[in-house]
Design an enzyme around this catalytic site. Structure first.
Site, PDB file in Angstrom:
ATOM      1  CG  HIS A  60      37.779  45.784  38.222  1.00 56.08           C
ATOM      2  ND1 HIS A  60      37.150  44.850  37.422  1.00 56.08           N
ATOM      3  CD2 HIS A  60      38.986  45.233  38.549  1.00 56.08           C
ATOM      4  CE1 HIS A  60      37.936  43.796  37.290  1.00 56.08           C
ATOM      5  NE2 HIS A  60      39.062  44.003  37.960  1.00 56.08           N
ATOM      6  CD  GLU A  61      42.147  46.938  39.666  1.00 59.65           C
ATOM      7  OE1 GLU A  61      42.665  46.238  40.564  1.00 59.65           O
ATOM      8  OE2 GLU A  61      41.923  46.528  38.520  1.00 59.65           O
ATOM      9  CG  HIS A 121      40.410  43.048  42.489  1.00 58.99           C
ATOM     10  ND1 HIS A 121      40.011  41.733  42.408  1.00 58.99           N
ATOM     11  CD2 HIS A 121      40.630  43.454  41.204  1.00 58.99           C
ATOM     12  CE1 HIS A 121      39.979  41.354  41.141  1.00 58.99           C
ATOM     13  NE2 HIS A 121      40.344  42.382  40.386  1.00 58.99           N
ATOM     14  CD  GLU A 179      40.263  40.776  36.974  1.00 62.34           C
ATOM     15  OE1 GLU A 179      40.050  41.663  36.128  1.00 62.34           O
ATOM     16  OE2 GLU A 179      40.748  41.021  38.090  1.00 62.34           O
TER      17      GLU A 179
END
Length: 378
Positions: A142-143, A146, A193
């Site tokens: 997930h990060e 980003h 997100e």
């Protein structure tokens, strides 16, 4: 992890075989609402001025020194299992430069990707202690998502402006201008997100682990007391339940948040995992970074607009149903609004004189009392 080959000077030690996505563009997993919210943010009056000013003023070097001096940097010698996950996530998403990652002492489960020139990933001890290996792999993915999408810059500005808004709250009008930008940034970040959740699934390639991680963030380390189907049913109840008052309260509740509600994130991710787009991506059919320069902004905006139109049309939310009825020219909208806010009146609405026989309890029009179209938001 994906395989045991070296990639840019680091070796990956696999725990199981995972598909890799060479040259993948962030467009492959970005949620349409993420892109449209970012377009709206960039068009916000004063945003460009603030962005350019803060890009030169934000103490990024100080930020890096802070984590270096007061957190634990992930490496082969420290939190080696997290280091393996980080390198593998970068390998799967083909992010050439592995961002530095730090573990910060904080009992609140959280993770973030920040930085202006280069992204930094930070995870809290609360998160490390809460999640198992596969759940943590999805979070790190997930990060990294980003980072690949370039979200770190806007996230850093959001953190700074949120702090600044508190400090200048006493200044007339000045705080209003800052809060307008903060509100727009939060709206975009909530949508980003959803994109990063998709990236986490591409890295972990285990939907159950992604769902478990979101449930734990919502309810703690009590998996034996929780159920994925029941958790997802909460999202359905949240969207469809109540009347227009609840629709307004939902908007007010989410405005101060930087993240969407956890049940909503789980439902959105499951929809995408079951979509044809996801299957095509897993089969190797996805946009490449080499094609990004040829991408039309107009096409992206059109795709985002189409997503919102489908979302409004298929939503079970009372306010969205009302919007659909207005767009469709449905009759007796006044009666529907009165019924939606009936709890605010002391007496029930009655048929108004002079109408053509249509009472407030007999409204016509498509999609008002039914479940709506079964279209996907994806």
């Amino acid at each position: 992890m994906s395989d045991g080959h070296e990639h840019d000077g680091h070796e990956n030690v696999p725990s199981r075989q995972r598909r890799r996505f060479p040259g993948i563009s962030s467009r492959a997993y970005e949620h349409p609402a993420d892109r449209s919210a970012l377009v709206a943010l960039r068009k916000l009056s004063g945003f460009d001025t603030v962005f350019k000013a803060l890009s030169g003023l934000l103490p990024e070097r100080s930020l890096r020194l802070l984590f270096l001096s007061d957190s634990v940097r992930v490496s082969d010698q420290q939190f080696a299992h997290l280091n393996d996950m980080l390198r593998d996530a970068c390998y799967i998403l083909d992010l050439e430069k592995v961002p530095p990652m730090y573990v910060n002492q904080d009992p609140v489960p959280n993770a973030m990707c920040i930085g202006l020139d280069e992204p930094i990933i930070v995870v809290t001890t609360g998160l490390v202690e809460l999640l198992d290996e596969e759940e943590m792999r999805a979070v790190i993915g997930h990060e990294v998502g980003h980072a690949l999408s370039g979200h770190a810059v806007y996230r850093t500005i959001l953190l700074f402006l949120t702090s600044l808004a508190v400090r200048v709250a006493w200044i007339p009008l000045g705080n209003l201008a800052i809060m307008a930008i903060v509100t727009a940034l939060r709206e975009w970040f909530r949508k980003s997100e959803l994109s990063a959740d998709r990236a986490g699934l591409l890295v972990g390639q285990d939907l159950k682990a992604s769902m478990r991680g979101l449930m734990k963030i919502a309810g703690g380390n009590h998996l034996h007391e929780m159920n994925v189907d029941a958790f997802l049913k909460q999202a359905e109840e949240y969207e469809a339940g109540g009347d227009l008052r609840d629709s307004v309260l939902k908007i007010l509740n989410v405005l101060p948040r930087s993240h969407p509600f956890t049940t909503v994130r789980a439902a959105e991710l499951k929809k995408w995992a079951e979509s044809r787009d996801y299957q095509r991506l897993m089969d190797g059919h996805y946009p490449r970074r080499s094609e990004d320069k040829d991408t039309s902004v107009t096409d992206s905006f059109r795709e985002s607009a189409s997503h919102y139109a489908t979302h409004v049309k298929s939503s079970k939310d009372p306010l969205m149903k009302l919007v659909t009825d207005i767009a469709g020219g449905a009759g007796d909208l006044g009666g529907r609004v009165r019924r939606g806010f009936g709890g605010f009146t002391s007496a029930p609405p009655s048929n108004e004189p002079g109408q053509d026989g249509t009472g407030t309890d007999g409204a016509d029009g498509p999609g008002t009392d039914g479940p709506g179209d079964a279209g996907s938001k994806n």
